[in-house]
Design a protein around this motif. Structure first.
Motif, PDB file in Angstrom:
ATOM      1  N   UNK A 253     -20.036 -14.431  13.767  1.00  0.00           N
ATOM      2  CA  UNK A 253     -20.623 -15.700  13.309  1.00  0.00           C
ATOM      3  C   UNK A 253     -21.399 -15.505  12.010  1.00  0.00           C
ATOM      4  N   UNK A 254     -22.165 -14.426  11.924  1.00  0.00           N
ATOM      5  CA  UNK A 254     -22.909 -14.153  10.691  1.00  0.00           C
ATOM      6  C   UNK A 254     -21.962 -13.876   9.529  1.00  0.00           C
ATOM      7  N   UNK A 255     -20.964 -13.073   9.782  1.00  0.00           N
ATOM      8  CA  UNK A 255     -20.001 -12.730   8.727  1.00  0.00           C
ATOM      9  C   UNK A 255     -19.204 -13.958   8.306  1.00  0.00           C
ATOM     10  N   UNK A 256     -18.797 -14.775   9.265  1.00  0.00           N
ATOM     11  CA  UNK A 256     -18.068 -16.013   8.969  1.00  0.00           C
ATOM     12  C   UNK A 256     -18.852 -16.903   8.029  1.00  0.00           C
ATOM     13  N   UNK A 257     -20.146 -17.073   8.295  1.00  0.00           N
ATOM     14  CA  UNK A 257     -20.961 -17.951   7.462  1.00  0.00           C
ATOM     15  C   UNK A 257     -21.046 -17.433   6.025  1.00  0.00           C
ATOM     16  N   UNK A 258     -21.120 -16.134   5.854  1.00  0.00           N
ATOM     17  CA  UNK A 258     -21.174 -15.567   4.506  1.00  0.00           C
ATOM     18  C   UNK A 258     -19.828 -15.725   3.798  1.00  0.00           C
ATOM     19  N   UNK A 259     -18.744 -15.542   4.540  1.00  0.00           N
ATOM     20  CA  UNK A 259     -17.419 -15.697   3.935  1.00  0.00           C
ATOM     21  C   UNK A 259     -17.156 -17.139   3.512  1.00  0.00           C
ATOM     22  N   UNK A 260     -17.664 -18.080   4.266  1.00  0.00           N
ATOM     23  CA  UNK A 260     -17.454 -19.485   3.901  1.00  0.00           C
ATOM     24  C   UNK A 260     -18.056 -19.802   2.536  1.00  0.00           C
ATOM     25  N   UNK A 261     -19.172 -19.170   2.219  1.00  0.00           N
ATOM     26  CA  UNK A 261     -19.802 -19.378   0.914  1.00  0.00           C
ATOM     27  C   UNK A 261     -19.012 -18.663  -0.178  1.00  0.00           C
ATOM     28  N   UNK A 262     -18.589 -17.445   0.092  1.00  0.00           N
ATOM     29  CA  UNK A 262     -17.878 -16.647  -0.907  1.00  0.00           C
ATOM     30  C   UNK A 262     -16.463 -17.159  -1.165  1.00  0.00           C
ATOM     31  N   UNK A 263     -15.831 -17.709  -0.130  1.00  0.00           N
ATOM     32  CA  UNK A 263     -14.456 -18.200  -0.242  1.00  0.00           C
ATOM     33  C   UNK A 263     -14.409 -19.631   0.293  1.00  0.00           C
ATOM     34  N   UNK A 264     -14.871 -20.581  -0.489  1.00  0.00           N
ATOM     35  CA  UNK A 264     -14.925 -21.967  -0.001  1.00  0.00           C
ATOM     36  C   UNK A 264     -13.534 -22.559   0.210  1.00  0.00           C
ATOM     37  N   UNK A 265     -13.413 -23.353   1.248  1.00  0.00           N
ATOM     38  CA  UNK A 265     -12.149 -24.021   1.529  1.00  0.00           C
ATOM     39  C   UNK A 265     -11.908 -25.122   0.511  1.00  0.00           C
ATOM     40  N   UNK A 266     -10.675 -25.248   0.076  1.00  0.00           N
ATOM     41  CA  UNK A 266     -10.283 -26.307  -0.836  1.00  0.00           C
ATOM     42  C   UNK A 266      -9.405 -27.325  -0.137  1.00  0.00           C
TER      43      UNK A 266
END
Length: 285
Positions: A253-266
């Protein structure tokens, strides 16, 4: 398996921990993972003998090993891997006679100490050597194991400074996770740059072609970058957390939240740049 951060590769027994691999998870992005191997195949020259003898180092679930049989019909091909899970999947799906009159088989092998047991026309490795510290030190022995005019070819991820890896290393070293996961997110400093690989092969008397490509992959689905790394870079972390499902879920969950910022969905998916390093070294005929 020896795999990328998926062929298709598995860490060696000399790594800090030997991950448990999940072939099904690894193959969820098989299309993107296979493309670099197909690009590598186009640059491999004609092999010295027919039928060819081929070794695939870090064969994973065998999906790209099978592509070798399509390119070199009649070849006798052996895939080597450290992961029992990957070898079981490879043998079940791909072992046996090929339509071109050759044969595929799969064996246990730790690339940290693997040596050619017979002359090969081609030794190839797809997204596996990043798991093997000091792998360039084996190049001499592997080249010596080729027939004259034979080829050693590989591709590996070259994205270990990318946000996904940087964030993983950062999270593993936070106070919450340091005692259990320190070092699990920063395991790839032994990867060389293309010019360094070129220098290694020319010093061994080979003609060599070394290059790099960055694939800008459009991934689909919810949290697709997390789904990608679950098949590769996260395997050591998930293995270290073992059966502690609560801890694993919290870490993800922590890693997911960081990845969402680094690789935003388009609107059409998530862009995931992925750099790869390729090398094709031919032994003098």
């Amino acid at each position: 398996m020896y795999s990328d951060t998926a062929h298709s590769g598995t860490p060696t027994s000399t790594a800090p921990s030997a991950p448990t691999w999940d072939p099904q998870q690894y193959l969820r992005h098989a299309g993107h993972r296979t493309r670099p191997f197909l690009d590598l195949l186009t640059r491999i020259p004609e092999l010295p003998t027919r039928p060819a003898r081929i070794a695939d180092l870090g064969c994973g679930p065998g999906n790209v090993t099978a592509l070798l049989a399509d390119r070199w019909t009649g070849a006798r091909i052996t895939g080597f891997d450290l992961s029992p899970e990957m070898l079981e999947r490879a043998a079940k799906e791909h072992a046996g006679p090929t339509t071109g009159g050759g044969r595929l088989d799969f064996r246990h092998g730790d690339l940290a100490g693997w040596l050619p047991e017979e002359p090969y026309d081609l030794i190839v490795s797809n997204a596996a050597l990043q798991w093997v510290p000091g792998h360039a030190g084996s190049f001499g022995a592997w080249i010596n194991g080729l027939r004259h005019g034979g080829t050693f070819a590989f591709q590996i991820p070259g994205n270990f400074t990318a946000p996904g890896h940087a964030l993983l290393a950062e999270l593993c070293d936070t106070p919450r996770w340091r005692s259990r996961l320190a070092g699990h997110g920063a395991r790839y400093i032994h990867i060389l740059e293309p010019a360094e690989y070129l220098a290694r092969f020319t010093a061994l008397g080979c003609s060599a072609d070394v290059w790099e490509t960055t694939y800008h992959q459009l991934l689909q689905g919810p949290d697709p970058v997390l789904d990608w790394v679950k098949g590769t870079a996260l395997r050591p972390v998930l293995t270290a957390l073992g059966d502690d499902r609560e801890a694993a879920d919290a870490f993800l969950a922590e890693y997911r939240d960081r990845l969402r910022v680094a690789y935003p969905a388009g609107p059409r998916g998530t862009v995931f740049p992925f750099r790869r390093i390729f090398a094709v070294a031919r032994k003098e005929a």
